[in-house]
Write a protein that holds these residues in place. Sequence first.
Motif, PDB file in Angstrom:
ATOM      1  N   ASP A 287      40.190 -19.315-140.384  1.00 56.51           N
ATOM      2  CA  ASP A 287      39.533 -21.067-139.856  1.00 56.51           C
ATOM      3  C   ASP A 287      40.010 -22.014-140.279  1.00 56.51           C
ATOM      4  O   ASP A 287      39.945 -23.001-138.921  1.00 56.51           O
ATOM      5  N   ARG A 288      41.287 -22.501-140.471  1.00 58.24           N
ATOM      6  CA  ARG A 288      41.558 -23.643-141.187  1.00 58.24           C
ATOM      7  C   ARG A 288      43.159 -24.457-140.468  1.00 58.24           C
ATOM      8  O   ARG A 288      43.680 -25.084-140.714  1.00 58.24           O
ATOM      9  N   PHE A 289      43.902 -22.959-140.092  1.00 56.68           N
ATOM     10  CA  PHE A 289      45.498 -23.342-139.751  1.00 56.68           C
ATOM     11  C   PHE A 289      45.448 -24.501-138.383  1.00 56.68           C
ATOM     12  O   PHE A 289      44.407 -23.940-137.610  1.00 56.68           O
ATOM     13  N   TRP A 290      46.012 -25.467-138.292  1.00 53.93           N
ATOM     14  CA  TRP A 290      45.868 -27.070-137.373  1.00 53.93           C
ATOM     15  C   TRP A 290      46.414 -26.798-136.143  1.00 53.93           C
ATOM     16  O   TRP A 290      47.767 -26.261-135.634  1.00 53.93           O
TER      17      TRP A 290
ATOM     18  N   TYR B 160      52.101 -18.839-137.092  1.00 53.37           N
ATOM     19  CA  TYR B 160      51.558 -19.858-137.895  1.00 53.37           C
ATOM     20  C   TYR B 160      52.536 -19.436-139.024  1.00 53.37           C
ATOM     21  O   TYR B 160      52.840 -19.965-140.353  1.00 53.37           O
ATOM     22  N   ILE B 161      52.242 -18.145-139.943  1.00 51.68           N
ATOM     23  CA  ILE B 161      52.809 -17.997-140.578  1.00 51.68           C
ATOM     24  C   ILE B 161      54.127 -17.478-141.138  1.00 51.68           C
ATOM     25  O   ILE B 161      55.015 -17.455-141.727  1.00 51.68           O
ATOM     26  N   ASN B 162      54.914 -16.572-140.399  1.00 45.70           N
ATOM     27  CA  ASN B 162      55.767 -15.735-140.314  1.00 45.70           C
ATOM     28  C   ASN B 162      57.324 -16.996-140.922  1.00 45.70           C
ATOM     29  O   ASN B 162      58.085 -15.991-141.603  1.00 45.70           O
TER      30      ASN B 162
ATOM     31  N   TRP C 297      52.417 -26.902-143.766  1.00 47.12           N
ATOM     32  CA  TRP C 297      51.682 -26.842-142.852  1.00 47.12           C
ATOM     33  C   TRP C 297      50.210 -26.224-143.343  1.00 47.12           C
ATOM     34  O   TRP C 297      49.862 -26.080-141.933  1.00 47.12           O
ATOM     35  N   LEU C 298      49.782 -27.425-143.546  1.00 42.17           N
ATOM     36  CA  LEU C 298      48.036 -28.018-143.952  1.00 42.17           C
ATOM     37  C   LEU C 298      47.833 -26.439-144.541  1.00 42.17           C
ATOM     38  O   LEU C 298      46.405 -25.901-143.348  1.00 42.17           O
ATOM     39  N   VAL C 299      47.780 -25.307-144.853  1.00 44.69           N
ATOM     40  CA  VAL C 299      47.511 -23.976-145.670  1.00 44.69           C
ATOM     41  C   VAL C 299      47.296 -23.909-146.566  1.00 44.69           C
ATOM     42  O   VAL C 299      47.596 -24.686-147.697  1.00 44.69           O
TER      43      VAL C 299
END
Length: 205
Positions: A38-41, A99-101, A148-150
């Motif tokens: 829901d939150r990753f930009w 996004y996360i890798n 990265w705003l996680v």
Amino acid sequence: MPKDSLNQLTSLYHAICRALDEGKDVRAVFCDISKAFDRFWHECLLFKLRHSGIDGRLLAWLRDRKQRVLLSVATSDIVSITAGVSQGSILGPLLFLVYINDIVTDIHSPIRLFADDTTLYIEIDDPQCATDSFNAELAKIQSWANYWLVTFNPLKTESLLFSRKSNPPAHPSLYFNDTPIQEVSSHKHLGVVFSNNCSWHDPRS
């Protein structure tokens, strides 16, 4: 069970059992991401997509995401979406992985990623050295998350010590974002309960 999650469970379980067979302890941390999908930009995602070679009309299509609510015959205004992906969509998990890798870039301990599940583990020769190393890795993950705003939730992140020793040595506390990580005797990972002696039995039951 999906093949990808089965492969990860098999790989993780094999690595832990091999270390235990060699007389070592293994410490694992199961990290919890708050409302991951829901939150990753989107701006951060678009930046990473460009660096992955995605451009042109496809990137524009991914950029201009909008939504509205339909209730019976009434509809809300159309608004732009600035964060998150639709859960249950085919593309959502792939975009999340893009996004996360790169979280693994500076991590030297073994790390396993599966959607929003992030697991690190380390074989222990010396408890204090292993703890210092683990805390350093967790600090790198927190630094990546801040950039990265996680948002990781340290209160739902758990540490599990795997050991077959009758009297395993004491292991110092682990910290994530300056918060002590809860030590547990078992953890449910991808639908399977991992116990602290790899017996497939939940010691809490």
